[in-house]
Scaffold this motif. Structure first.
Motif, PDB file in Angstrom:
ATOM      1  N   GLY A 162      47.043  29.246  -1.616  1.00  0.00           N
ATOM      2  CA  GLY A 162      46.540  29.750  -0.349  1.00  0.00           C
ATOM      3  C   GLY A 162      45.036  29.925  -0.340  1.00  0.00           C
ATOM      4  O   GLY A 162      44.306  29.249  -1.069  1.00  0.00           O
ATOM      5  N   ASP A 163      44.574  30.883   0.480  1.00  0.00           N
ATOM      6  CA  ASP A 163      43.135  31.084   0.668  1.00  0.00           C
ATOM      7  C   ASP A 163      42.563  32.142  -0.260  1.00  0.00           C
ATOM      8  O   ASP A 163      41.397  32.531  -0.111  1.00  0.00           O
ATOM      9  CB  ASP A 163      42.852  31.486   2.123  1.00  0.00           C
ATOM     10  N   GLU A 164      43.344  32.614  -1.206  1.00  0.00           N
ATOM     11  CA  GLU A 164      42.847  33.669  -2.102  1.00  0.00           C
ATOM     12  C   GLU A 164      41.930  33.123  -3.189  1.00  0.00           C
ATOM     13  O   GLU A 164      41.309  33.896  -3.915  1.00  0.00           O
ATOM     14  CB  GLU A 164      44.024  34.403  -2.756  1.00  0.00           C
ATOM     15  N   VAL A 165      41.868  31.805  -3.308  1.00  0.00           N
ATOM     16  CA  VAL A 165      40.993  31.213  -4.314  1.00  0.00           C
ATOM     17  C   VAL A 165      39.981  30.302  -3.647  1.00  0.00           C
ATOM     18  O   VAL A 165      40.258  29.681  -2.617  1.00  0.00           O
ATOM     19  CB  VAL A 165      41.779  30.407  -5.375  1.00  0.00           C
ATOM     20  N   ALA A 166      38.804  30.248  -4.240  1.00  0.00           N
ATOM     21  CA  ALA A 166      37.814  29.247  -3.851  1.00  0.00           C
ATOM     22  C   ALA A 166      38.028  28.024  -4.732  1.00  0.00           C
ATOM     23  O   ALA A 166      38.469  28.148  -5.885  1.00  0.00           O
ATOM     24  CB  ALA A 166      36.409  29.799  -4.027  1.00  0.00           C
ATOM     25  N   ILE A 167      37.723  26.851  -4.197  1.00  0.00           N
ATOM     26  CA  ILE A 167      37.954  25.604  -4.937  1.00  0.00           C
ATOM     27  C   ILE A 167      36.625  24.886  -5.106  1.00  0.00           C
ATOM     28  O   ILE A 167      35.918  24.626  -4.126  1.00  0.00           O
ATOM     29  CB  ILE A 167      38.959  24.701  -4.202  1.00  0.00           C
ATOM     30  N   LEU A 168      36.322  24.557  -6.362  1.00  0.00           N
ATOM     31  CA  LEU A 168      35.057  23.882  -6.660  1.00  0.00           C
ATOM     32  C   LEU A 168      35.342  22.505  -7.250  1.00  0.00           C
ATOM     33  O   LEU A 168      35.998  22.401  -8.290  1.00  0.00           O
ATOM     34  CB  LEU A 168      34.242  24.709  -7.661  1.00  0.00           C
ATOM     35  N   PRO A 169      34.859  21.431  -6.606  1.00  0.00           N
ATOM     36  CA  PRO A 169      35.002  20.101  -7.226  1.00  0.00           C
ATOM     37  C   PRO A 169      34.345  20.086  -8.601  1.00  0.00           C
ATOM     38  O   PRO A 169      33.478  20.925  -8.901  1.00  0.00           O
ATOM     39  CB  PRO A 169      34.263  19.179  -6.242  1.00  0.00           C
ATOM     40  N   TYR A 170      34.721  19.117  -9.421  1.00  0.00           N
ATOM     41  CA  TYR A 170      34.232  19.112 -10.800  1.00  0.00           C
ATOM     42  C   TYR A 170      32.702  19.084 -10.854  1.00  0.00           C
ATOM     43  O   TYR A 170      32.055  18.279 -10.174  1.00  0.00           O
ATOM     44  CB  TYR A 170      34.778  17.905 -11.578  1.00  0.00           C
ATOM     45  N   VAL A 171      32.161  19.964 -11.683  1.00  0.00           N
ATOM     46  CA  VAL A 171      30.729  20.022 -11.961  1.00  0.00           C
ATOM     47  C   VAL A 171      30.568  20.139 -13.469  1.00  0.00           C
ATOM     48  O   VAL A 171      31.318  20.859 -14.134  1.00  0.00           O
ATOM     49  CB  VAL A 171      30.053  21.226 -11.262  1.00  0.00           C
ATOM     50  N   ALA A 186      29.352  33.403  -3.559  1.00  0.00           N
ATOM     51  CA  ALA A 186      28.632  34.097  -2.490  1.00  0.00           C
ATOM     52  C   ALA A 186      29.198  33.740  -1.117  1.00  0.00           C
ATOM     53  O   ALA A 186      29.204  34.572  -0.194  1.00  0.00           O
ATOM     54  CB  ALA A 186      27.148  33.743  -2.557  1.00  0.00           C
ATOM     55  N   ALA A 187      29.684  32.520  -0.985  1.00  0.00           N
ATOM     56  CA  ALA A 187      30.262  32.078   0.287  1.00  0.00           C
ATOM     57  C   ALA A 187      31.673  32.612   0.498  1.00  0.00           C
ATOM     58  O   ALA A 187      32.169  32.625   1.632  1.00  0.00           O
ATOM     59  CB  ALA A 187      30.269  30.551   0.346  1.00  0.00           C
ATOM     60  N   HIS A 188      32.342  33.030  -0.583  1.00  0.00           N
ATOM     61  CA  HIS A 188      33.713  33.556  -0.503  1.00  0.00           C
ATOM     62  C   HIS A 188      33.793  34.856  -1.302  1.00  0.00           C
ATOM     63  O   HIS A 188      34.488  34.939  -2.333  1.00  0.00           O
ATOM     64  CB  HIS A 188      34.725  32.540  -1.050  1.00  0.00           C
ATOM     65  N   PRO A 189      33.104  35.904  -0.860  1.00  0.00           N
ATOM     66  CA  PRO A 189      33.016  37.131  -1.664  1.00  0.00           C
ATOM     67  C   PRO A 189      34.342  37.848  -1.866  1.00  0.00           C
ATOM     68  O   PRO A 189      34.502  38.616  -2.820  1.00  0.00           O
ATOM     69  CB  PRO A 189      32.032  37.995  -0.859  1.00  0.00           C
ATOM     70  N   GLY A 190      35.308  37.605  -1.013  1.00  0.00           N
ATOM     71  CA  GLY A 190      36.580  38.310  -1.144  1.00  0.00           C
ATOM     72  C   GLY A 190      37.637  37.564  -1.923  1.00  0.00           C
ATOM     73  O   GLY A 190      38.783  38.029  -2.028  1.00  0.00           O
ATOM     74  N   CYS A 191      37.302  36.402  -2.488  1.00  0.00           N
ATOM     75  CA  CYS A 191      38.335  35.610  -3.167  1.00  0.00           C
ATOM     76  C   CYS A 191      38.746  36.273  -4.478  1.00  0.00           C
ATOM     77  O   CYS A 191      37.987  37.019  -5.101  1.00  0.00           O
ATOM     78  CB  CYS A 191      37.863  34.183  -3.394  1.00  0.00           C
ATOM     79  N   LYS A 192      39.957  35.964  -4.881  1.00  0.00           N
ATOM     80  CA  LYS A 192      40.563  36.576  -6.070  1.00  0.00           C
ATOM     81  C   LYS A 192      40.209  35.831  -7.344  1.00  0.00           C
ATOM     82  O   LYS A 192      40.246  36.375  -8.449  1.00  0.00           O
ATOM     83  CB  LYS A 192      42.083  36.586  -5.875  1.00  0.00           C
ATOM     84  N   GLY A 193      39.872  34.563  -7.192  1.00  0.00           N
ATOM     85  CA  GLY A 193      39.542  33.721  -8.334  1.00  0.00           C
ATOM     86  C   GLY A 193      39.003  32.399  -7.841  1.00  0.00           C
ATOM     87  O   GLY A 193      38.860  32.174  -6.625  1.00  0.00           O
ATOM     88  N   MET A 194      38.701  31.523  -8.775  1.00  0.00           N
ATOM     89  CA  MET A 194      38.128  30.231  -8.424  1.00  0.00           C
ATOM     90  C   MET A 194      38.772  29.153  -9.277  1.00  0.00           C
ATOM     91  O   MET A 194      38.878  29.302 -10.501  1.00  0.00           O
ATOM     92  CB  MET A 194      36.613  30.257  -8.656  1.00  0.00           C
ATOM     93  N   VAL A 195      39.190  28.079  -8.614  1.00  0.00           N
ATOM     94  CA  VAL A 195      39.749  26.926  -9.315  1.00  0.00           C
ATOM     95  C   VAL A 195      38.646  25.892  -9.489  1.00  0.00           C
ATOM     96  O   VAL A 195      38.027  25.468  -8.506  1.00  0.00           O
ATOM     97  CB  VAL A 195      40.944  26.327  -8.562  1.00  0.00           C
ATOM     98  N   LEU A 196      38.416  25.498 -10.729  1.00  0.00           N
ATOM     99  CA  LEU A 196      37.447  24.457 -11.047  1.00  0.00           C
ATOM    100  C   LEU A 196      38.232  23.167 -11.225  1.00  0.00           C
ATOM    101  O   LEU A 196      39.029  23.041 -12.164  1.00  0.00           O
ATOM    102  CB  LEU A 196      36.676  24.800 -12.324  1.00  0.00           C
TER     103      LEU A 196
END
Length: 694
Positions: A162-171, A186-196
């Motif tokens: 769902g929307d609880e995670v931010a998603i970052l393309p491979y870097v 910074a763009a998603h301050p309320g997210c629970k985690g981030m998927v790389l």
């Protein structure tokens, strides 16, 4: 995914660690170990965690420190010492930069350590520094990678989490990734985690438990999604190979394969850089290699760039035994060509060893390759994880998609990765595999210990019993994974063959053989019973012959040379009265070894002998030989046990008490090839003029 948090265990950790390290780092250690204990989250040094906490300087002021996992530590066994403390604010300020050179970044990390002797900080330290949260967990969860490593990976992640995670393309890991994570956060301050994507998962929290719970929750939801939409996988097979048939094929093939993988060094004394093999022969791997589209399924990039130093950019597919030399040569050629094509023109790094790390062969399975058994075993675990993730992707009806090769190369030759590898120091016999017969006796145990100290992989062969069991327990404590007990009766051709086969199955071949098994008997010639003489002949002569012959067969298959160091005796040159059976049979064995030096030189095998005087024990381990002959020697000279040892010490020129460690050093002299020598005998007797080889 099981949540392993325990209030009781957390309290125990606090009680044990907080007084010295403080509560934040104590709990950071606790949850890091929880993450490391689950192989579905991290493997072998993978993943990293951090905590931000106050630290008092020498001047008494308090600053915020970033404690991040140090290089070389595994999360499942990490202690507070494994976290490197860095000055957080100067590192956090680097977020203002638009770019940062890798070498400059590495320097910044090193100079911001509070302790110059602390471990090198994680490659992803700046990711932890740029996020504001107190606790941060970064894992490479199988379920997350099963979703990200597909062409529609972002959609899969969104459907599962769902929307609880931010998603970052491979870097690329390092400053670029840290900067991208900071901007996305910074763009998603309320997210629970981030998927790389094609990398892993990052979670955070104000407490150790909050960050840990977030990891477990998100991974559990990913697992539930995979289970919900997954269907059984059916593959069209070209053949069906029984596991026992595949193992038999591997035993025949492994020495040749290991020899073909050895790299030439240009050094005449050490002409080959050898490797260790660990097979993965299971129903699952056989179904993969025997599938119609086996190569398409198997030959793909790793799950994450963190695996590169263990797996290389691609595995190698070998169609059959006849293709081995050509397939390996082509892989090495392509690896070198790839290096030239992708490396920096101005300042290229030094190319790594181009040997493949994972091999697939139809009808056999998978074979993992490493400089040591530990390396090969780590690669095996990564392979197994990769196969499971691919199976999950197939069950979802998806297609596996790894990173592009330029991205893989950039990580493979990343300065911090190179620095990590440069710290590895290889012991002289780290790539060697040895077999020691009579291993449970005093001399044999001392030789095993000496070889292990030099990094060798050692199979200790002896009769079944308490002596071999206690030796195994002792040696596996401080050399785990490098000692293999082998039950072997050297008088039995079948047992000798089976013993060598166990060694081949475990590590792929053999480089060093120490025929040491022997029996003694005391009797005058007119008292000597033929049956007793024949008993010694079977062990001392026929046993030596069987071991030499089986070693020669494997050495020929490997075609990388080898060494044999036979444990002879001073009695070959200076026999003693009432020692006729022992002296004669050992002399025959000695002569066999000399003949072996003549016959085996043409394929690079050196054969030498070590000729010790009496060794009474190895620490608390008594000599079986002296248990047999000691009472007669004491009676003949009117001495007790201590007196007999003194007699033997005083009869040599150096007045030296000969120990198993001395014999081991002599073996190591030949095993490490200090001189271009074969067919020689090295006395270890303190100087016995009558026993000098001539």
């Amino acid at each position: 995914m099981i949540n392993r948090w325990s209030d009781h265990d957390a309290a125990e950790t606090l009680e044990r660690l907080s007084s010295r390290w403080g509560e934040p780092l104590a709990l950071r250690t606790y949850t890091s170990r929880l993450l490391g204990a689950d192989k579905g989250l991290v493997l072998h040094g993978g993943g990293n965690t951090s905590v931000k906490a106050r630290r008092r300087t020498l001047l008494g002021t308090e600053v915020m420190a970033l404690f991040v996992k140090g290089s070389g530590w595994d999360l499942d066994a990490i202690e507070p010492e494994g976290f490197t403390a860095l000055d957080w604010q100067p590192l956090r300020a680097l977020d203002a930069l638009p770019h940062l050179d890798d070498a400059v970044m590495v320097n910044e990390l090193m100079i911001r350590r509070f302790d110059a002797e602390a471990p090198t900080p994680s490659i992803e330290t700046l990711l932890h520094a740029f996020l504001p949260h107190a606790y941060i967990d970064h894992t490479h969860a199988d379920a997350i990678l099963a979703l990200t490593n597909q062409p529609d990976g972002e959609a899969r992640i969104r459907a599962a989490l769902g929307d609880e995670v931010a998603i970052l393309p491979y870097v690329h890991p390092g400053f670029e990734l840290a900067k991208a994570v900071s901007i996305l956060h910074a763009a998603h301050p309320g997210c629970k985690g981030m998927v790389l994507m094609k990398h892993g998962l990052v979670t955070w929290g104000a407490s150790a438990r909050e960050s840990y719970d977030a990891t477990i929750d998100l991974v559990s939801r990913a697992e539930a999604y995979i289970t919900r939409i997954g269907k059984p996988v059916s593959r069209s097979l070209r053949r069906v190979t029984a596991v026992n048939v595949a193992r038999a094929r591997y035993l025949d093939l492994a020495p040749r394969l290991r020899g073909a993988l050895a790299l030439p060094t240009g050094n005449p004394d050490h002409p080959h850089a050898r490797c260790v093999l660990v097979p993965v022969i299971t129903r699952e791997t056989l179904n993969l290699v025997d599938a119609e589209n086996g190569p398409e399924l198997a030959i793909t990039p790793p799950l994450t760039s963190d695996h590169l130093i263990r797996t290389r950019n691609l595995p190698l597919w070998i169609d059959d035994a006849a293709s081995i030399p050509t397939a390996i040569a082509e892989f090495q050629h392509h690896y070198r060509e790839r290096f030239q094509r992708l490396s920096s023109v101005s300042q290229p790094p030094k190319i790594f060893d181009p040997t493949p790390r994972i091999l697939f062969m139809p009808g056999i399975g998978a074979i993992c390759v490493g400089r040591t058994a530990q390396e090969a075993a780590i690669t095996r675990d990564i392979l197994w994880q990769t196969l499971q993730v691919k199976e999950q992707i197939a069950a979802m009806g998806g297609t596996y998609q790894g990173l592009e090769d330029p991205d893989l190369f950039a990580m493979e030759y990343f300065p911090l990765q190179i620095k990590k590898l440069a710290r590895l120091r290889e012991k002289p016999l780290a790539r060697h595999i040895a077999l020691v017969t009579g291993a449970a006796g005093a001399i044999g145990a001392g030789i095993c210990r000496g070889l292990l100290e030099q990094g060798c992989h050692v199979a200790g062969a002896d009769l079944a019993g308490e002596a071999l069991e206690t030796l195994t327990t002792e040696l596996n404590v401080w050399a785990p994974g490098r000692f293999l007990p082998v039950v072997m009766d050297v008088t039995s051709p079948e047992a000798v063959s089976a013993g060598f086969a166990a060694l081949v199955e475990q590590w792929g071949g053999v480089d060093l053989v120490i025929p040491n098994a022997g029996l003694a008997h005391v009797a005058a010639l007119d008292e000597l019973q033929p049956a007793m003489f024949q008993r010694l002949q079977r062990v001392n002569v026929e046993g030596t012959l069987l071991v030499l012959a089986e070693a020669a067969r494997i050495f020929k298959k490997q075609a990388t040379g080898g060494d044999i160091v036979m444990i002879s005796t001073k009695n070959v040159f200076a026999p003693g009265a009432r020692f006729g059976a022992y002296s004669a049979t050992k002399a025959a064995a000695h002569q066999l070894a000399r003949i072996a030096s003549l016959e085996m030189a043409e394929y690079g095998v050196r054969v030498n002998m070590v000729s010790p005087d009496g060794v009474f024990s190895d620490g608390a381990r008594p000599s079986g030989l002296w248990a047999e002959v000691g009472p007669d020697r004491m009676k003949a000279r009117g001495l007790d046990a201590d007196g007999l040892q003194e007699y033997y010490r005083n009869r040599n020129l150096l007045k030296a008490r000969i120990t198993a460690a001395h014999v081991s050093e002599a073996v190591l002299f030949f095993a490490t090839r200090r001189t271009p020598t074969t067919g020689a005998t090295l006395p270890v007797d303190g100087g016995l003029p009558d026993a000098t080889p001539r």
